[in-house]
Design a protein around this motif. Structure first.
Motif, PDB file in Angstrom:
ATOM      1  N   ARG A   1       0.864  -1.179   0.000  1.00  0.00           N
ATOM      2  CA  ARG A   1       0.000   0.000   0.000  1.00  0.00           C
ATOM      3  C   ARG A   1       0.896   1.224   0.000  1.00  0.00           C
ATOM      4  O   ARG A   1       1.744   1.351   0.883  1.00  0.00           O
TER       5      ARG A   1
ATOM      6  N   PHE B   1       1.865  -0.788  16.736  1.00  0.00           N
ATOM      7  CA  PHE B   1       0.761   0.126  16.435  1.00  0.00           C
ATOM      8  C   PHE B   1       0.046   0.475  17.737  1.00  0.00           C
ATOM      9  O   PHE B   1      -0.907  -0.207  18.127  1.00  0.00           O
TER      10      PHE B   1
ATOM     11  N   SER C   1      -1.973   2.834  18.309  1.00  0.00           N
ATOM     12  CA  SER C   1      -3.332   3.283  18.013  1.00  0.00           C
ATOM     13  C   SER C   1      -4.281   2.093  17.890  1.00  0.00           C
ATOM     14  O   SER C   1      -4.023   1.157  17.129  1.00  0.00           O
TER      15      SER C   1
ATOM     16  N   LEU D   1      -5.587   1.438  14.242  1.00  0.00           N
ATOM     17  CA  LEU D   1      -4.685   0.698  13.359  1.00  0.00           C
ATOM     18  C   LEU D   1      -4.646  -0.785  13.730  1.00  0.00           C
ATOM     19  O   LEU D   1      -4.566  -1.644  12.852  1.00  0.00           O
TER      20      LEU D   1
ATOM     21  N   VAL E   1      -7.691  -2.235  12.182  1.00  0.00           N
ATOM     22  CA  VAL E   1      -7.508  -2.385  10.732  1.00  0.00           C
ATOM     23  C   VAL E   1      -6.747  -3.674  10.424  1.00  0.00           C
ATOM     24  O   VAL E   1      -7.118  -4.428   9.526  1.00  0.00           O
TER      25      VAL E   1
ATOM     26  N   PHE F   1       2.587   4.849   9.037  1.00  0.00           N
ATOM     27  CA  PHE F   1       1.883   3.824   9.831  1.00  0.00           C
ATOM     28  C   PHE F   1       0.536   3.428   9.238  1.00  0.00           C
ATOM     29  O   PHE F   1       0.159   2.258   9.310  1.00  0.00           O
ATOM     30  N   THR F   2      -0.195   4.362   8.611  1.00  0.00           N
ATOM     31  CA  THR F   2      -1.494   4.019   8.009  1.00  0.00           C
ATOM     32  C   THR F   2      -1.298   3.087   6.818  1.00  0.00           C
ATOM     33  O   THR F   2      -1.970   2.061   6.695  1.00  0.00           O
ATOM     34  N   GLY F   3      -0.361   3.436   5.935  1.00  0.00           N
ATOM     35  CA  GLY F   3      -0.058   2.594   4.778  1.00  0.00           C
ATOM     36  C   GLY F   3       0.433   1.225   5.193  1.00  0.00           C
ATOM     37  O   GLY F   3       0.055   0.210   4.594  1.00  0.00           O
ATOM     38  N   GLN F   4       1.257   1.185   6.243  1.00  0.00           N
ATOM     39  CA  GLN F   4       1.775  -0.090   6.737  1.00  0.00           C
ATOM     40  C   GLN F   4       0.659  -0.977   7.271  1.00  0.00           C
ATOM     41  O   GLN F   4       0.625  -2.174   6.986  1.00  0.00           O
ATOM     42  N   SER F   5      -0.270  -0.381   8.028  1.00  0.00           N
ATOM     43  CA  SER F   5      -1.375  -1.182   8.584  1.00  0.00           C
ATOM     44  C   SER F   5      -2.267  -1.732   7.471  1.00  0.00           C
ATOM     45  O   SER F   5      -2.717  -2.871   7.536  1.00  0.00           O
ATOM     46  N   GLN F   6      -2.501  -0.939   6.422  1.00  0.00           N
ATOM     47  CA  GLN F   6      -3.342  -1.401   5.316  1.00  0.00           C
ATOM     48  C   GLN F   6      -2.624  -2.443   4.459  1.00  0.00           C
ATOM     49  O   GLN F   6      -3.256  -3.376   3.953  1.00  0.00           O
TER      50      GLN F   6
ATOM     51  N   ARG G   1      -2.946  -5.614   6.403  1.00  0.00           N
ATOM     52  CA  ARG G   1      -4.308  -6.143   6.269  1.00  0.00           C
ATOM     53  C   ARG G   1      -4.462  -6.945   4.984  1.00  0.00           C
ATOM     54  O   ARG G   1      -5.015  -8.050   4.995  1.00  0.00           O
TER      55      ARG G   1
END
Length: 128
Positions: free
Chosen positions: A10, A37, A39, A42, A45, A70-75, A78
């Protein structure tokens, strides 16, 4: 069951996942999920594909994450988990596809153009 591996991407983030049977422990770059993570959003997710197929405490997941935020990594993680679950059980694919976890989000950052401050933003224009 032997070790299953899968890859998720991602933006600039790449997640490599290794799934084995276990108690539901998720390890990212040799650190615990809650540590990597902090959060809760996250963490949620990352666990979405597992909760969709009721496999939260069936598998141990080891993951290496690199690149991106961190958002891109979590997605990315997933997507990798969803792909690994499909490798384990082909019947889960329909449920995961319906939730949108099997689709690679292809949106990337548009490059900055010369003569502009950003990709599409123009410098302030004044007639005077």
């Amino acid at each position: 069951m032997e070790m299953i591996n899968a890859l998720g991407r991602r933006k600039c983030a790449v997640a490599r996942v290794y799934v084995t049977e276990g108690t539901g422990k998720i390890t990212i770059n040799k650190r615990d999920l809650t540590e990597y993570f902090p959060s809760t959003i996250l963490q949620y997710v990352v666990k979405q594909p597992l909760t969709t197929v009721d496999a939260v405490e069936k598998y141990d997941i080891k993951c290496t994450l690199c690149g991106g935020g961190f958002t891109g990594q979590s997605q990315a993680l997933r997507l990798a988990i969803a792909r690994a679950l499909v490798k384990i059980n082909e019947d889960d694919k329909k449920a995961l596809r319906k939730e949108g976890f099997m689709t690679r989000d292809a949106r990337e950052v548009e490059r900055k153009k010369p003569g502009r401050p950003k990709a599409r933003r123009r410098f302030q224009f004044s007639k005077r």
